[in-house]
Design a protein around this motif. Sequence first.
Motif, PDB file in Angstrom:
ATOM      1  N   ASP A 128       0.828  -1.210   0.000  1.00 31.07           N
ATOM      2  CA  ASP A 128       0.000   0.000   0.000  1.00 31.07           C
ATOM      3  C   ASP A 128       0.864   1.263   0.000  1.00 31.07           C
ATOM      4  O   ASP A 128       0.583   2.228  -0.720  1.00 31.07           O
ATOM      5  CB  ASP A 128      -0.936   0.015   1.208  1.00 31.07           C
ATOM      6  CG  ASP A 128      -2.157  -0.859   1.019  1.00 31.07           C
ATOM      7  OD1 ASP A 128      -2.486  -1.208  -0.140  1.00 31.07           O
ATOM      8  OD2 ASP A 128      -2.798  -1.209   2.041  1.00 31.07           O
ATOM      9  N   LYS A 129       1.929   1.269   0.814  1.00 26.56           N
ATOM     10  CA  LYS A 129       2.829   2.428   0.861  1.00 26.56           C
ATOM     11  C   LYS A 129       3.491   2.642  -0.503  1.00 26.56           C
ATOM     12  O   LYS A 129       3.597   3.777  -0.985  1.00 26.56           O
ATOM     13  CB  LYS A 129       3.893   2.224   1.931  1.00 26.56           C
ATOM     14  CG  LYS A 129       3.363   2.336   3.330  1.00 26.56           C
ATOM     15  CD  LYS A 129       4.466   2.063   4.348  1.00 26.56           C
ATOM     16  CE  LYS A 129       3.905   2.023   5.752  1.00 26.56           C
ATOM     17  NZ  LYS A 129       4.942   1.667   6.745  1.00 26.56           N
ATOM     18  N   ASP A 130       3.967   1.535  -1.107  1.00 23.12           N
ATOM     19  CA  ASP A 130       4.587   1.634  -2.427  1.00 23.12           C
ATOM     20  C   ASP A 130       3.611   2.118  -3.494  1.00 23.12           C
ATOM     21  O   ASP A 130       3.976   2.881  -4.393  1.00 23.12           O
ATOM     22  CB  ASP A 130       5.176   0.276  -2.846  1.00 23.12           C
ATOM     23  CG  ASP A 130       6.352  -0.133  -1.976  1.00 23.12           C
ATOM     24  OD1 ASP A 130       6.891   0.719  -1.241  1.00 23.12           O
ATOM     25  OD2 ASP A 130       6.725  -1.332  -2.029  1.00 23.12           O
ATOM     26  N   LEU A 131       2.378   1.710  -3.395  1.00 22.59           N
ATOM     27  CA  LEU A 131       1.355   2.133  -4.335  1.00 22.59           C
ATOM     28  C   LEU A 131       1.091   3.629  -4.218  1.00 22.59           C
ATOM     29  O   LEU A 131       0.955   4.336  -5.215  1.00 22.59           O
ATOM     30  CB  LEU A 131       0.070   1.331  -4.100  1.00 22.59           C
ATOM     31  CG  LEU A 131      -1.112   1.601  -5.028  1.00 22.59           C
ATOM     32  CD1 LEU A 131      -0.754   1.261  -6.476  1.00 22.59           C
ATOM     33  CD2 LEU A 131      -2.332   0.813  -4.584  1.00 22.59           C
ATOM     34  N   LYS A 132       1.040   4.144  -2.994  1.00 25.75           N
ATOM     35  CA  LYS A 132       0.811   5.569  -2.789  1.00 25.75           C
ATOM     36  C   LYS A 132       1.974   6.411  -3.327  1.00 25.75           C
ATOM     37  O   LYS A 132       1.776   7.502  -3.833  1.00 25.75           O
ATOM     38  CB  LYS A 132       0.585   5.858  -1.301  1.00 25.75           C
ATOM     39  CG  LYS A 132      -0.751   5.400  -0.809  1.00 25.75           C
ATOM     40  CD  LYS A 132      -0.935   5.661   0.664  1.00 25.75           C
ATOM     41  CE  LYS A 132      -2.251   5.083   1.131  1.00 25.75           C
ATOM     42  NZ  LYS A 132      -2.434   5.244   2.592  1.00 25.75           N
ATOM     43  N   LYS A 133       3.203   5.876  -3.210  1.00 28.00           N
ATOM     44  CA  LYS A 133       4.373   6.590  -3.722  1.00 28.00           C
ATOM     45  C   LYS A 133       4.333   6.700  -5.240  1.00 28.00           C
ATOM     46  O   LYS A 133       4.782   7.682  -5.810  1.00 28.00           O
ATOM     47  CB  LYS A 133       5.652   5.880  -3.302  1.00 28.00           C
ATOM     48  CG  LYS A 133       6.020   6.026  -1.868  1.00 28.00           C
ATOM     49  CD  LYS A 133       7.313   5.273  -1.588  1.00 28.00           C
ATOM     50  CE  LYS A 133       7.612   5.224  -0.110  1.00 28.00           C
ATOM     51  NZ  LYS A 133       8.825   4.420   0.156  1.00 28.00           N
TER      52      LYS A 133
END
Length: 130
Positions: A123-128
């Motif tokens: 999820d964090k990587d997707l937001k980045k």
Amino acid sequence: MPLKSKEFIDSSDSGSDNESGAKATSKKPKAKSSDGKHDPPAKRAKPNDEDSGAVASKTGPGGERLYEIGKSRYVSVSEFKGKPYINIREYYEDKGVEKPGKKGISLTADQWDKLKSLMNQVDKDLKKSK
């Protein structure tokens, strides 16, 4: 005089014996008949939190529950050789019946647990990347 099978002799000393010395009292209770008219309705199993209607699902061709994650894409749990598998798969329609297609993946329970543990990082990587 022989007694009927539904009567019994009262051996208590109540003082009111009849001429034969036997006292016919009450009959045995009748067996409960089950004609369905007076029976209470059958109890239903209480639904789990997953079954409360919060997540929509439908039944697949093999009887498994299918959870839609996109157009013609579903997640389901099945069993193969006694082991559970989580399937993420595209389905296609054949003569009005949805069937699982070639495109998809089957995960073991261990792989599923690993994927769930990685969800926050993904999820964090997707937001980045947005």
